[in-house]
Design an enzyme around this catalytic site. Structure first.
Site, PDB file in Angstrom:
ATOM      1  N   GLY A 131     -45.859  -4.193  46.864  1.00 11.80           N
ATOM      2  CA  GLY A 131     -46.619  -5.372  46.477  1.00 11.80           C
ATOM      3  C   GLY A 131     -47.405  -5.153  45.207  1.00 11.80           C
ATOM      4  N   GLY A 167     -51.086  -3.831  38.467  1.00 10.02           N
ATOM      5  CA  GLY A 167     -49.783  -3.192  38.558  1.00 10.02           C
ATOM      6  C   GLY A 167     -49.009  -3.729  39.737  1.00 10.02           C
ATOM      7  N   GLY A 207     -45.905  -2.389  42.670  1.00 10.80           N
ATOM      8  CA  GLY A 207     -45.086  -1.322  43.219  1.00 10.80           C
ATOM      9  C   GLY A 207     -44.134  -1.851  44.264  1.00 10.80           C
ATOM     10  N   ASP A 239     -45.510  10.516  50.282  1.00  8.19           N
ATOM     11  CA  ASP A 239     -45.129   9.721  49.106  1.00  8.19           C
ATOM     12  C   ASP A 239     -46.013  10.070  47.912  1.00  8.19           C
ATOM     13  OD1 ASP A 239     -43.536   7.932  47.744  1.00  8.19           O
ATOM     14  OD2 ASP A 239     -44.707   6.172  48.303  1.00  8.19           O
TER      15      ASP A 239
END
Length: 658
Positions: free
Chosen positions: A353, A348, A350, A466
């Protein structure tokens, strides 16, 4: 009930630590109602274990009762013990102005009863940082005879491990020394609602407190809320012991070497020592040359929490910890493990990075987070995440195995979790079908336990800042693990609120209003994000973005409208709705609305949330209007942040004017 043996009553006058706005009469009345129900609930439970919650804060009563495993099946004995114990505690009068103690513990034969105004007694045991000081009671006589203390220790260790491994979290044992020393009997038990892993950790923690002096005692008992063990040189439990240890089964001591043999072989020493010394010198020389090359290549040796500078003035880290599971990897090792960051290994990407799957030569699978040089997560954030997560250990937190830093490369290496992240499932219509209601509840509860650990039970007090579905990873059994601590803030135990005067960092859609508009963050900021995640799990939709929800452009306003109109079921994904779980779903929505209230002071703590999730009978407050409620379709005047163009899952930084 044998009240004269092993009975310990520890009065905890906890009410001095916080004010009570209501009279003591209310708490005592609630306690008497609990006392009327708890004995029967405990006796009728298959595990002879029960909890109770009654009343509203600050007069809420939290209670727990557990009957010992050797009377399992004897409902009468269990009920009589709990009834006699709790009534004796309730009817005590500590002082003329008070009718009852605000908290009391009873450890004894054959049941344990605990009550308090503090809901922490019902919180799950934390395997890493259970701060409860154990109650200790020791026999005044000491063990005599060679090897007896070692046999007793072995008995206790084996009993503890057997209790943790058993379904009932209970075990008994006996030790026969084959001497005139009497038989030693042992017993270990945990509350049956905790896992085998946590039971073992709890009991081993108690064993770890037994110092060299106490280990010589002929009997003793240690207790905390969730577990206890006891051993005596007389019978104190019923039935046959579940395990037996005797001197014949103990491993024999190693024979002492003979003096003559030692003398006859002294000539071996120089023959062996000289080559070893030469080899050691060569190893040191190679190590020195390798270290020199690393410094020339600006390879940062990440070793902990102290800052330093290299020969060219660049900031680096020096590890001062002792985490044996944490390693510093060379960049070449990471390249080999990820096949040079091959595209087919990418898991994945984000805001900070990309993440790649990798595998070390010994077969260990890893997840490699390669921070982009332009990501905005610089050295400070990288150092923050390394230092923080290396010190945190919890089953609902992702485990950091190590890191690597070389020139512009900043790399974090985690345990590999095969099921990716939570957003991968809940926002995909086909993959949502793989998550039934019990599994979703387990995920919600797991996230809650992870946050509770960060906020309260870890040695560090941590605000994540977060929290979102893409930062909740799922292991092979779909257990959630909180990840990505690059933006987290650490506080001491007396301070859990901060303010940023530089920039707001996080993800819009999950930011609490006081943080996005004023830069104020606290543990309640994470609570807000957790509430948003519950709504997304239940609905299968993102909180904000391009989608419209009735008159609103976010889930929070829509959920509030449906709650007010008693149409909350319309918020939930149709695959989850059934008569059997509708009440649980409504409670989850209620909890989520409490978490996203506009005023941070109105939101519950994660300890409150865990208690609400674990109790079907706990009375919950009515929620107030959520944050961002006025963000409606076509309302151009409403503004939630300094950047209204940000999408839901984009991590951003926004300047806060001073």
């Amino acid at each position: 009930m044998a009240s004269s043996i092993g009975v310990v009553i520890l009065q905890l006058l906890l009410f001095i630590t916080q004010p009570f706005t209501a009279s003591a009469d209310v708490f005592c009345d609630n306690l008497k109602l609990v006392a009327a129900k708890l004995p029967n609930n405990t006796a009728s439970s298959p595990s002879h274990f029960a909890t109770a919650t009654l009343g509203q804060s600050p007069d809420t009563v939290y209670a727990m009762a557990l009957c010992r495993g050797d009377i399992l099946g004897n409902d009468t004995a269990c009920g009589d013990c709990v009834n006699g114990t709790i009534n004796r505690l309730v009817n005590q009068t500590p002082s003329p102005q008070d009718q009852c103690y605000k908290a009391s513990y009873y450890y004894g034969d054959p049941c344990t009863v605990i009550y308090s105004f503090n809901l922490s007694i019902l919180a799950p045991f934390n395997a890493t940082v259970d701060d409860d000081e154990p109650f200790e009671k020791w026999n005044i006589k000491n063990v005599t005879g060679d090897g007896i203390a070692g046999l007793v220790r072995r008995l206790l260790v084996d009993t503890v491990e057997s209790a943790a491994a058993s379904n009932g979290r209970f075990a008994t044992g006996v030790m026969d020394s084959r001497t005139t020393f009497p038989l030693v009997r042992s017993l270990a038990q945990c509350t049956p609602d905790i896992s085998a892993q946590d039971c073992g950790a709890c009991l081993r923690r108690l064993l770890g407190t037994v110092n060299a002096t106490m280990a010589l005692r002929m009997g003793g008992q240690l207790h905390v809320v969730r577990c206890y063990f006891r051993y005596e040189t007389y019978p104190f439990y019923t039935g046959e012991p579940m395990l037996k240890i005797d001197a014949a089964s103990a491993p024999p001591p190693a024979p002492a070497p003979k003096h003559k043999d030692n003398m006859s072989k002294l000539w071996i020493i120089p023959v062996v020592a000289v080559p070893l010394a030469a080899a050691a010198f060569l190893c040191l020389l190679c190590y020195y040359r390798r270290l020199t090359r690393q410094r020339k290549g600006k390879l940062t040796r990440l070793q902990g929490s102290r800052r330093a500078q290299d020969s060219e003035g660049e900031e680096q880290l020096v590890w001062e910890g002792n985490n044996s599971d944490f390693s510093v990897f060379e960049f070449e090792q990471v390249l080999e493990a990820t096949n040079n960051f091959a595209e087919e290994n990418k898991l994945g990407e984000g805001g900070f990075g990309s993440v790649y799957k990798g595998q070390f030569p010994e077969g260990l699978e890893i997840a490699v987070k390669r921070l982009a040089s332009h990501s905005g997560q610089g050295f400070v954030e990288f150092k923050n995440e390394v230092q923080l997560i290396a010190k945190l250990q919890h089953r609902n937190l992702v485990r950091l195995l190590g890191c690597c830093s070389q020139e512009d490369e900043k790399i974090l290496i985690y345990e590999y979790l095969p099921n990716k992240s939570l957003d991968f499932f809940i926002f995909d219509e086909n993959k949502r079908a793989l998550l039934d209601w019990p599994k979703l509840v387990a995920i919600i509860e797991g996230i809650a336990h992870g946050l509770l650990y960060l906020h309260k039970h870890s040695r560090l007090r941590v605000i994540h800042r977060d929290l979102k579905p893409s930062n909740i990873l799922l292991d092979s059994e779909m257990n959630p693990k909180i990840s990505d601590f690059g933006l987290a803030k650490i506080f001491d135990s007396n301070n859990t609120e901060g303010n940023t005067t530089r920039r707001v960092v996080g993800t819009y859609g999950y930011m609490a209003p006081e943080y996005s508009s004023q830069g104020v963050f606290s543990i309640k900021s994470d609570v807000f994000s957790f509430g948003v995640i519950i709504f997304e799990i239940l609905s299968g939709n993102r909180n904000s973005g391009s989608q419209q929800y009735g008159d609103f452009i976010n889930l929070l306003g829509y959920a509030w409208q449906l709650w007010e109109e008693e149409r909350w079921i319309d918020l939930v994904d149709a695959s989850l709705v059934s008569k059997s779980n509708s009440r649980e779903i409504m409670r989850c929505i209620n909890i989520a609305l409490l978490c996203v209230q506009e005023n941070a002071a109105d939101r519950p703590t994660m300890a409150d949330v865990v208690a609400m999730l674990s109790s079907e009978t706990m009375i919950m407050d009515e929620p107030k209007k959520p944050a961002y409620f006025n963000i409606r379709v076509g309302n151009e005047e409403a503004s939630t942040t300094s950047d209204s163009r940000s999408i839901n899952d984009m991590t951003i930084s926004a300047t806060i004017p001073r």
